[in-house]
Every structure is written in C-alpha cells, then in structure tokens.
Motif scaffolding. Structure first.
Motif, mmCIF file in Angstrom:
data_model
loop_
_atom_site.group_PDB
_atom_site.id
_atom_site.type_symbol
_atom_site.label_atom_id
_atom_site.label_comp_id
_atom_site.label_asym_id
_atom_site.label_seq_id
_atom_site.Cartn_x
_atom_site.Cartn_y
_atom_site.Cartn_z
ATOM 1 N N LYS A 182 53.953 73.655 105.217
ATOM 2 C CA LYS A 182 55.045 73.085 104.428
ATOM 3 C C LYS A 182 54.563 71.856 103.652
ATOM 4 C CE LYS A 182 59.896 71.701 104.772
ATOM 5 N NZ LYS A 182 61.062 71.507 105.662
ATOM 6 N N MET A 183 53.693 71.071 104.255
ATOM 7 C CA MET A 183 53.107 69.925 103.572
ATOM 8 C C MET A 183 52.285 70.369 102.364
ATOM 9 S SD MET A 183 51.822 67.900 106.988
ATOM 10 C CE MET A 183 50.567 66.990 106.078
ATOM 11 N N ALA A 184 51.724 71.576 102.436
ATOM 12 C CA ALA A 184 50.838 72.076 101.384
ATOM 13 C C ALA A 184 51.591 72.632 100.186
ATOM 14 C CB ALA A 184 49.915 73.151 101.954
ATOM 15 N N ALA A 185 52.905 72.479 100.150
ATOM 16 C CA ALA A 185 53.685 72.972 99.020
ATOM 17 C C ALA A 185 53.464 72.136 97.761
ATOM 18 C CB ALA A 185 55.167 73.004 99.379
ATOM 19 N N THR A 186 52.966 70.907 97.914
ATOM 20 C CA THR A 186 52.722 70.032 96.769
ATOM 21 C C THR A 186 51.325 69.434 96.868
ATOM 22 O OG1 THR A 186 53.541 68.049 97.904
ATOM 23 C CG2 THR A 186 55.169 69.381 96.724
ATOM 24 N N ALA A 187 50.854 68.874 95.756
ATOM 25 C CA ALA A 187 49.601 68.118 95.803
ATOM 26 C C ALA A 187 49.742 67.025 96.856
ATOM 27 C CB ALA A 187 49.298 67.514 94.437
ATOM 28 N N ALA A 188 48.656 66.726 97.548
ATOM 29 C CA ALA A 188 48.788 65.798 98.678
ATOM 30 C C ALA A 188 47.521 64.988 98.897
ATOM 31 C CB ALA A 188 49.126 66.566 99.957
ATOM 32 N N ILE A 189 47.734 63.756 99.309
ATOM 33 C CA ILE A 189 46.692 62.908 99.875
ATOM 34 C C ILE A 189 47.000 62.838 101.361
ATOM 35 C CG2 ILE A 189 45.805 60.545 100.024
ATOM 36 C CD1 ILE A 189 46.575 60.231 97.065
#
Length: 390
Positions: A60-67
């Motif tokens: 679920k965290m990987a649904a958007t660009a992320a640091i």
C-alpha cells in the motif's frame, strides 16, 4: 562486512521487495548539503497488481513515489527533522528538473516520506503533530501522518497488529517482533520467490552480525538472539534443499532403473545446500566474487560436512579485505587438496608449490581440471600443473 549490518539489511530488503513494483535506489544522494536517502522508490503500473497486494501494508505504501527511511533504534526528533530535510530537498530537485525540461510540476509526482521506527513515544508523536488516520482510510494501528501538505508518514513497527498484511514491515522491527516475523516466513511455500529472497537477505544479515562479533566480543544480546532466530530458518532451508535433491535422485533412479537414486539425491541436496551457504558467506564477508573463486564453489561444496564447517570457521577468521583475495583462494585450494590426497600421506611430501601452481591457472583451465578432480592421482595433478607452467 558492513559496519552497520541492520541498516544494510533494511535497504537491501526493501529494494528486493519493492523492485517488482517500480524503480528503487538505495543510498541516493540529494542536493544541498550532501545527504543520502536510504531508499528511493518510483512506482510503475505494476504497483497496483496482485504482487503489491501480497506485500500488504508495504504494498500500500508503494502506491506512490516514496522516500523510505528505516531506523534500527527508535527515531528521535533530530532524526525526523533530518528525514524531512531530505524530503524538502528532493521536492526542490524535482521542481528544478521540471523547469529545465519545461514540464508542468504536478503534486502527485511528489514523494511520500515514510519513517520506519521500532517504537515512537506519544510525547514524540504529539510534539510533531502526528495524527492517527481514520479507520476508513484502512491504514490500521501503528501508522501516523502529519497534515496532508507535508506528505509524511511514520510507522511504529512494534504497534502493528500481528497479521499477514504487516509481516514484511515487522521484519524490520527489533527483538521479539522481528523474530516473530521471521518465524512466520517459514510458513510460506518453499518455492515462493519472496521467501527465497528474504531468506537470502536474512542469511547475509546473520553473516554480517557474526562477522562483527570479533570487533565487539561482548556482543549485543539482541543481535545474538536474532542470529539464533535465523539459524533454524536456514536449517529448514537446507533440509528442504536436501529433500528436493533426494526426490530428484529418486526420480532419476527410477528412470534409469537404479536403486541408488535416493542416496545420490540426498548427497546432491547436501552439496547444493553447502554451495549456497559458501557463496553467500563469501559475498557478504569479502564482496563480489572473482571468476577464480567462483570456480572453487562446486568442488568445495562437495566436502564432507565436518570439513566444510571447519573451512567456514577458517574463512571467518581471515581479515576482511575487499582487494586481497589470496588468503581466501589459498584456503579453498588447500581444502580440496587435503580432502583428495591427504589420506595417502603423499601430499605432505610434496613442496608447497602445488597451491600457487593451482591458483596460477586461468578460471577456464581450473574449471576443466576440477571437473576431472575425483579421477586424478597426485602424480596426474603434478604432471598437469607442470605442463601448464612450462
């Protein structure tokens, strides 16, 4: 060996799990005062598929660009400030790039900052204004956010419920939380790629922790417990590899009308398990393996278990150097020479030039020689090495 094994494990672990969903960089530099982002993630369309769902909360965290900034110890205020600076610098860098390329800068392109910490006190959370999301948002216990404009989330790993959806993040916790997640991994199917990859990374972590022990004789009780938690997982892995070898050997024996297939299969499984251990150990302790070292993996893996274990102990006592591989090669060559010829007593009577001559061969010639190793007599070996050196 790495000086910070838990940090290295977290980066490699997140990279392994997230790479099928998009582009992942670790230790990414950002502008201004040089700072490194632990994990930079840019999703692709795959991020919404079945694989992402299998990662649960991490997916679920990987649904958007992320640091993603994982902390081994509970994050303090300064750590949060440092992470936010990385986020703001990244945002500024993206804006400058959009201007250079004359493109419109869209809000959805901005990365989300995720701070992963074992625990976070209520006092710390309140001092920054972290909020608990609504139940309808589906994040669950242990996940906190700053106001929407900041795009900052914090996950207190030890507060996460013990469910399959949180297992991949709980693997980055500490103590019993991490050990519990490791135990849950054993329930995964043997051929599950995620299980296999996580197993490999856990072994690397174990080897790094053990390699660090000489510099810290007193050790870290929690690290020692973690090593002990990983050991049964690898014992299970070896047993599975051996069992697979046995089954293959039985099948081959049936096809060839032989009764010894089971014993051959057991031996193949043992050798394959030892090869995996040796390759991982050498990579973690000494870095990328050169062609000559790789050529030794198969014959060394065929050593009896007791000799193989002793070799690992000897290798673990070598100083860790990324450039000088000569002591490693010497031990590998010595181990197969002793195993093949020491019983006859002839080896001790020969000059010690056998090992240098063996190691002077090219990887191709060494591989050819080792393929004939079981049939070679000591005289044959000396003659072959003499021919090559003349």
């Amino acid at each position: 060996m790495t000086k910070f094994p838990h940090d290295q494990f977290a980066k490699e672990y997140l990279q392994e799990l997230l790479s099928p969903l998009g582009e992942v960089e670790t230790s990414k530099d950002v502008t201004a005062e040089v700072r490194e982002i632990d994990v930079w993630f840019q999703p692709t369309s795959v991020a919404e598929g079945e694989y992402a769902q299998s990662l649960g909360l991490l997916g679920k965290m990987a649904a958007t660009a992320a640091i993603i900034e994982p902390f081994r110890n509970p994050v303090a205020a300064e750590g949060i400030f440092s992470c936010v600076v990385k986020l703001l610098n990244s945002r500024a860098e993206l804006g400058r790039r959009a201007n250079r390329e004359d493109q419109r800068f869209e809000e959805r392109q901005l990365p989300m900052l995720w701070i992963l910490t074992p625990t976070a006190s209520e006092l710390l959370l309140n001092s920054f204004g972290f909020r608990t999301p609504e139940a309808s948002e589906g994040w669950g216990k242990g996940v906190y956010f700053l106001s929407q404009a900041w795009r900052v989330g914090l996950i207190a790993i030890h507060q996460l419920p013990r469910t399959p959806e949180t297992m991949w993040l709980r693997m980055l916790g500490r103590g019993r939380v991490q050990q519990g997640a490791i135990a849950e991994l054993t329930a995964f199917p043997v051929n599950d790629p995620l299980r296999v990859n996580a197993l490999q990374l856990l072994y690397n972590l174990q080897a790094n922790l053990q390699a660090n022990t000489p510099t810290n004789p007193a050790g870290d009780d929690e690290d020692q417990e973690l090593v002990m938690a990983i050991v049964p997982l690898f014992q299970q892995h070896l047993q599975e590899a051996q069992q697979q070898g046995i089954e293959q050997g039985i099948q081959r024996g049936r096809e060839e009308g032989r009764e010894e297939g089971r014993e051959e299969g057991r031996e193949e499984g043992r050798e394959e398990g030892q090869r995996l251990i040796l390759e991982s150990f050498l990579q973690v302790r000494f870095g990328e393996l050169d062609p000559l070292t790789l050529t030794f993996l198969r014959p060394v893996s065929a050593l009896p278990t007791a000799e193989f274990t002793m070799l690992l102990v000897q290798l673990s006592m070598l100083p860790i150097a990324q450039t000088d591989r000569q002591p490693v090669l010497n031990l590998l060559a010595e181990s197969i020479l002793n195993n093949r010829f020491s019983e006859s007593g002839q080896l001790e009577a020969r000059p010690v030039t056998l090992i240098p001559n063996l190691l002077s061969l090219s990887p191709e010639n060494l591989s050819l020689l080792l393929s004939e190793w079981p049939q070679l007599s000591l005289k044959n070996l000396i003659d072959r090495l003499t021919e090559r050196s003349s």
